[in-house]
Scaffold this active site. Structure first.
Site, PDB file in Angstrom:
ATOM      1  N   GLY A  15       0.839  -1.197   0.000  1.00  0.00           N
ATOM      2  CA  GLY A  15       0.000   0.000   0.000  1.00  0.00           C
ATOM      3  C   GLY A  15       0.876   1.250   0.000  1.00  0.00           C
ATOM      4  N   SER A  43      -5.878  -0.965   1.693  1.00  0.00           N
ATOM      5  CA  SER A  43      -6.873   0.084   1.974  1.00  0.00           C
ATOM      6  C   SER A  43      -6.550   1.380   1.277  1.00  0.00           C
ATOM      7  CB  SER A  43      -6.918   0.381   3.473  1.00  0.00           C
ATOM      8  OG  SER A  43      -7.363  -0.705   4.168  1.00  0.00           O
ATOM      9  N   SER A  44      -5.240   1.683   1.133  1.00  0.00           N
ATOM     10  CA  SER A  44      -4.943   3.021   0.596  1.00  0.00           C
ATOM     11  C   SER A  44      -5.527   3.206  -0.800  1.00  0.00           C
ATOM     12  CB  SER A  44      -3.452   3.357   0.653  1.00  0.00           C
ATOM     13  OG  SER A  44      -2.629   2.251   0.641  1.00  0.00           O
ATOM     14  N   GLU A 115     -12.968  18.508   5.761  1.00  0.00           N
ATOM     15  CA  GLU A 115     -13.546  17.276   6.316  1.00  0.00           C
ATOM     16  C   GLU A 115     -13.742  17.474   7.811  1.00  0.00           C
ATOM     17  OE1 GLU A 115     -11.413  13.748   5.120  1.00  0.00           O
ATOM     18  OE2 GLU A 115     -11.968  14.022   3.023  1.00  0.00           O
ATOM     19  N   HIS A 231     -16.450   4.305  10.508  1.00  0.00           N
ATOM     20  CA  HIS A 231     -16.856   5.393   9.601  1.00  0.00           C
ATOM     21  C   HIS A 231     -18.375   5.456   9.587  1.00  0.00           C
ATOM     22  CE1 HIS A 231     -17.178   8.023   6.165  1.00  0.00           C
ATOM     23  NE2 HIS A 231     -15.869   8.140   6.118  1.00  0.00           N
ATOM     24  N   ARG A 276     -15.610  12.013  14.046  1.00  0.00           N
ATOM     25  CA  ARG A 276     -16.178  10.820  13.418  1.00  0.00           C
ATOM     26  C   ARG A 276     -16.860   9.872  14.415  1.00  0.00           C
ATOM     27  NH1 ARG A 276     -12.365   8.434   8.802  1.00  0.00           N
ATOM     28  NH2 ARG A 276     -13.101  10.260   7.680  1.00  0.00           N
ATOM     29  N   HIS A 335     -13.342   1.025   9.937  1.00  0.00           N
ATOM     30  CA  HIS A 335     -12.731   1.775   8.845  1.00  0.00           C
ATOM     31  C   HIS A 335     -11.223   1.922   9.023  1.00  0.00           C
ATOM     32  CE1 HIS A 335     -12.533   4.682   5.609  1.00  0.00           C
ATOM     33  NE2 HIS A 335     -12.035   5.607   6.409  1.00  0.00           N
ATOM     34  N   GLU A 359      -1.086   1.687   8.653  1.00  0.00           N
ATOM     35  CA  GLU A 359      -2.168   1.393   9.593  1.00  0.00           C
ATOM     36  C   GLU A 359      -1.790   0.338  10.628  1.00  0.00           C
ATOM     37  OE1 GLU A 359      -5.933   0.805   7.669  1.00  0.00           O
ATOM     38  OE2 GLU A 359      -6.944   0.354   9.568  1.00  0.00           O
ATOM     39  N   ARG A 370      -8.687   9.103  14.858  1.00  0.00           N
ATOM     40  CA  ARG A 370      -7.911   9.685  13.768  1.00  0.00           C
ATOM     41  C   ARG A 370      -8.673  10.825  13.079  1.00  0.00           C
ATOM     42  NH1 ARG A 370      -7.887   8.527   8.157  1.00  0.00           N
ATOM     43  NH2 ARG A 370      -9.665   7.236   8.674  1.00  0.00           N
ATOM     44  N   LEU A 376      -3.436   8.911   4.979  1.00  0.00           N
ATOM     45  CA  LEU A 376      -2.639   8.881   3.749  1.00  0.00           C
ATOM     46  C   LEU A 376      -1.383   9.721   3.932  1.00  0.00           C
ATOM     47  CD1 LEU A 376      -5.084   9.011   0.681  1.00  0.00           C
ATOM     48  CD2 LEU A 376      -4.157   7.043   1.875  1.00  0.00           C
TER      49      LEU A 376
HETATM   50  C1  SIN Z   1     -13.477   9.617   3.843  1.00  0.00           C
HETATM   51  O1  SIN Z   1     -13.255   9.999   2.716  1.00  0.00           O
HETATM   52  O2  SIN Z   1     -14.517   9.862   4.458  1.00  0.00           O
HETATM   53  C2  SIN Z   1     -12.462   8.809   4.544  1.00  0.00           C
HETATM   54  C3  SIN Z   1     -11.263   9.592   4.738  1.00  0.00           C
HETATM   55  C4  SIN Z   1     -10.484   8.994   5.841  1.00  0.00           C
HETATM   56  O3  SIN Z   1     -10.919   8.012   6.434  1.00  0.00           O
HETATM   57  O4  SIN Z   1      -9.435   9.544   6.161  1.00  0.00           O
END
Ligand code: SIN
Length: 504
Positions: A15, A43-44, A115, A231, A276, A335, A359, A370, A376
């Site tokens: 990844g 996952s990435s 976000e 998530h 989250r 997630h 991860e 997180r 990423l």
């Molecule tokens: C998302 O796009 O909601 C996930 C992004 C993340 O988990 O960092």
């Protein structure tokens, strides 16, 4: 048994973290081992959000660090977070230079979006919701063009080789129907998370925490395994794994509603952009109460959906759901694993010769929760640091002890475990459920002694049982308050399981 000596770092995982490490380890010869072709089963490649970094004039690494610390609920390591956030711009520029086609603003700079729990718009995206695949594709091309990297795309990690001093000297790999022992100057675990241990997950189902389990068995310290991030908007259309509806949709104004159209978190415009864990619990509660949970993007995104969020749009349409005209049914799903193998920003673990990044590692930058799109950045930034550090390790050889090849679980047993993990070690936990899960794990251990997914599941459930408070992604309905002092869970095999060493 085949035996191979590799004179350089050996990286397990293909990844973003593993490939960043591989590129940065040049000019040392690197062997990357993955169980599946690059771009599959990591996952990435599935990440939709992007790379969080202070990229705009209105932002700064210190602001990014402050948001990361606030999200992590008292357990974020300030030094590691400073290193991460200060690496932000250089990391995005490095990825762009490798060919990652980040979205650009009118002036040619990186377009950034908002976000949850970020105080600034700072997520660099690609093609709306295609960041992970596009970025990883650029790295895959760079790796394939690099003479110093060899990649095995059919090798499954089965054990870690140690010498008489305990130093990690190599790995046991299942490949082409046989087993091969590869000794190397350093071993880097970039094996990803443990989302596949859950019946409801947004991650590849093959990610079963096996790197975590092997590191634990070899004696590496494991930190905070109970912190799993759920998530809130996994698309609930009967698929396993569940497709993700990126948080960026809420950043653009999509709203969480129940079946009657009532807002799940209230009418305030930013109500759905809370941390989250808060949003995941609201979604979980609405579903548990039979009200259902839906992401309504009709007004905020509407006709823009196909080109603004092509990945989510395609996932919905494949399931016969047009998000321009219907709210998207959502559930909270596993997630991201914040806990993992204790490691520094350069990947060093508590075991000489063993590095961990991405991860599977716990570097302290996520704490109990997180911040979206920090993973990423961590994978690439700390991947590069780890590659450089692992390249500095010299010497191979020394005799290694034989390692057993642990059994796989029967498919039905694995499914049983996954359903139990979602039900009892999921968004809302209590002692009775955690003990139920541990009892099942004990039963399954009789059938598959030493199976790696069972070790990983036990670490998560034991950590959750020991943490008698609620913090970040870990919520105990029997201990809903957050303790005054934030403490890490630290587990080490030297402490007889299931006893836990919990230290500040
Ligand atoms: C998302 O796009 O909601 C996930 C992004 C993340 O988990 O960092």
């Amino acid at each position: 048994m085949n035996r191979i000596r590799h004179d350089g770092p050996l990286i397990v995982g293909g990844g973003l973290a593993g490939l960043s490490a591989a590129l940065a380890a040049a000019p040392r010869k690197v062997l990357v081992v993955t169980p599946a072709p690059l771009l599959e089963a990591c996952s990435s490649a599935w990440a939709q959000g992007g790379v969080a970094a202070a990229l705009s004039d209105a932002d700064a690494p210190a602001l990014h660090a402050a948001d990361t610390v606030a999200a992590g609920a008292g357990l974020v390591d300030a030094k590691a977070t400073r290193a991460l956030t200060e690496d932000g711009r250089a990391t995005v520029e490095w990825l762009a230079a490798l060919g990652a086609p980040f979205d650009r603003d009118a002036g040619g700079g990186f377009a950034v979006s908002l976000e949850a729990a970020h105080s600034r718009a700072r997520v660099a995206r690609v093609g709306g919701d295609g960041a992970g695949r596009a970025i990883l594709s650029a790295l895959v091309m760079a790796v394939r063009a690099s003479a110093h990297v060899e990649v095995w795309e059919d090798g499954r990690l089965r054990g870690l080789l140690r010498d008489e001093t305990g130093r990690v000297r190599g790995v046991l790999i299942a490949r082409a129907g046989g087993l091969v022992e590869v000794t190397a100057s350093a071993v880097v675990l970039a094996t990803g998370g443990a989302g596949g241990l859950y019946g409801q997950t947004t991650t590849p189902a093959a990610l079963l925490g096996e790197g975590l389990a092997l590191a634990w068995r070899a004696g590496a310290e494991i930190v905070d395994p109970e912190f799993v991030q759920f998530h809130p908007t996994a698309i609930d259309v009967g698929l396993d794994p569940m497709p993700l509806a990126t948080e960026a949709l809420r950043g653009e104004g999509a709203r969480l509603i129940d079946r009657d159209g009532a807002f799940l978190l209230g009418a305030a415009p930013d109500a759905d952009l809370q941390p989250r864990d808060v949003v995941a619990r609201a979604v979980h509660a609405a579903r548990a109460e039979g009200r259902g949970a839906f992401l309504d993007a009709r007004a905020a995104i509407g006709e823009e959906f196909p080109h603004a969020f092509p990945t989510v749009f395609a996932a919905c349409m494949r399931a016969g759901l047009d998000p321009r005209v219907s709210p998207i049914p959502v559930a909270a799903a596993a997630h991201y694993h914040m806990g993992g193998i204790a490691a520094g920003p350069d990947g060093r673990t508590t075991l000489p010769g063993l590095f961990a990044v991405g991860e599977c590692a716990a570097t302290g930058v996520h704490g109990a929760n997180r911040l979206a799109s920090n993973s990423l950045l961590e994978a690439a930034a700390f991947g590069r640091r780890t590659g450089r550090a692992a390249a500095g390790e010299g010497g191979i050889g020394g005799s290694t002890s034989p390692v057993a090849n642990p059994p796989d679980m029967e498919a039905d047993d694995l499914q049983n475990l996954r359903e139990t993990m979602s039900a009892d070690v999921g968004v809302v936990r209590d002692a009775a459920g955690l003990q139920r899960a541990l009892a099942l794990i004990s039963t399954l251990e009789v059938r598959a002694p030493g199976a790696l997914p069972l070790i990983a599941a036990r670490l998560i459930a034991e950590g959750a049982l020991a943490r008698r408070e609620s913090r970040g992604g870990h919520f105990r309905r029997d201990y809903p308050a957050t303790a005054d002092a934030a403490r890490h869970t630290r587990l080490s095999l030297n402490v007889a399981a299931p006893a836990l060493l919990v230290t500040a």
